[in-house]
Design an enzyme around this catalytic site. Structure first.
Site: not given
Ligand SMILES: *Cc1c(COP(=O)(O)O)cnc(C)c1O
Length: 401
Positions: A344-346
């Site tokens: 994810t983009c976290d």
């Protein structure tokens, strides 16, 4: 697990798995069915074996399986058939157990944090055993579940847990004694005490403090006319990760000795709430390498991005608490250090950067990695759809699953 430069080292080489790699039955299923990744495969025959092992280690204790560890209906149904009881924390977990054939008498509502409406739901479903750790919850129980059996959760301090509970649950023993007396005044049946030493507890001696405090409470309330009968030892029994732990029988012996030491001849009825120890080793999380890259030309670490991360199955990598054993299809060749991260983009979706994992140098996109002992707190911890990544599917095999 060795310490290198103050860092935990999870040296990932094939020999660390005892040469066993992915358990055979699960590997055969994965090779045959080729399910989309990521996914968890749970071998119900291993669940059955682990349940028997925990029963053997704690022969005196009634076992309440902690449903949150893995709520797959097939797992619950198997355990109903084996005669297990269930530790639940919400109406939905009650309904799940009942739907899989559990009786209300086999259910313990062990979450001390609950709404009045949730207590009412449980009571209407026939549940008559509840944990509490506060006066307000006790009053709600008296109102919504009159006459129910209640046990008080003790707040204990114990080191050695890889995922500790901190101070969120339980109360001090003096308060517990007062609340149990109060429970009797409210028309409830104060039946005992519980505590939890923290999950993946690496020290079998950790139960000592809780058992000692429990015995203190039993004696304190006996002097006030309340006679307790149940000691609930909670969970905390381990699964097999990189860091070795003693066998379940060592835990059983340590717990039994602590009970004898502090209760003498007046042995209470025992209960335990194992979650991880029942399902952890039964599962494998299969994941695919999305990319392998470096951050600069002189970076010694490769970054290995997997299609499973903190939000779709690997929540327990938070703080690198749990270091899973990992099998790659290229094990056996030369290895080098990696940072493992999710898709994810976290920025927090990084699995291991302090724990040293060394994976094969020829690892590449598309390779499938097996994360071992991933049957507990993986699928049940996955987010609903963060960043468009689906929750982690579970496939159950074995035991007519
Ligand atoms: C989560 C939980 C358990 C299970 O703990 P494990 O460490 O997985 O065995 C048991 N009891 C309670 C009250 C829990 O919240």
């Amino acid at each position: 697990m060795a310490m290198v430069d103050g860092r935990r080292t999870a040296s990932q080489r094939p020999m660390d798995h005892g040469g066993a790699g992915t358990p055979a039955r699960i590997r055969e299923f994965l090779d045959r069915e080729r399910p989309a990744t990521p996914c968890v495969v749970v071998d119900l025959d291993t669940v059955r074996e682990r349940y028997a092992e925990v029963s053997e280690a704690l022969p005196e204790a009634r076992l309440f399986y902690a449903v949150k560890a893995n709520p797959a209906p097939e797992v619950v149904r198997l355990l109903v058939g084996l005669g297990a009881s269930f530790d639940v924390a919400s109406p939905a977990e009650i309904d799940l157990c009942l739907a899989q054939g559990a009786t209300p008498e086999s259910i313990s509502y062990s979450n001390p944090i609950k709404k009045r409406s949730e207590i009412a739901h449980a009571h209407a479903a026939g549940v008559r055993l509840f944990a509490f750790d506060s006066e307000q919850d006790l009053e709600h129980l008296a109102a919504e579940a009159p006459g129910a059996s209640v046990f008080c959760r003790l707040l204990i301090h114990s080191d050695g847990a890889r995922t500790p509970f901190g101070k969120k649950f339980g109360c001090a023993r003096e308060m517990a004694a007062d609340l149990l007396v109060r429970a009797a005044e409210l028309g409830l049946d104060p039946c005992g005490v519980s505590f939890h030493v923290g999950s993946q507890q690496t020290d079998p001696g950790a139960w000592e403090v809780g058992v000692a405090d429990a015995a203190w409470v039993f004696r304190a309330v006996a002097g006030r006319g309340v006679h307790l009968r149940l000691l609930n030892l909670g969970g905390g029994f381990p699964a097999s990760y990189v860091e070795a732990t003693p066998s379940l029988s060592v835990y059983g012996k340590a717990v039994q000795e602590a009970v004898t030491r502090h209760f003498g001849d007046a042995a209470p009825e025992l209960a335990a709430e194992p979650g991880r120890a029942i399902v952890g080793d039964a599962g494998v999380l299969r994941t695919e390498v999305v990319l392998v890259s470096r951050k600069s030309y002189d970076d010694e670490h490769r970054w290995v991005y997997l299609d499973a991360g903190r939000y779709n199955g690997l929540a327990e990598c938070e703080g690198e608490a749990i270091a899973y054993r990992i099998v790659t299809p290229r094990d056996g060749g030369p290895v080098g250090p990696v940072v493992l991260a999710g898709p994810t983009c976290d920025g927090d979706d990084v699995l291991y950067q302090r724990t040293v994992y060394e994976l094969p140098l020829d690892l590449r996109a598309g390779d499938q990695l097996d994360i071992l002992s991933a049957g507990a707190y993986t699928a049940s911890f996955a987010s609903v759809f963060f960043n468009g990544f689906s929750p982690l599917p579970t496939h159950c095999i074995g035991a007519r699953g």
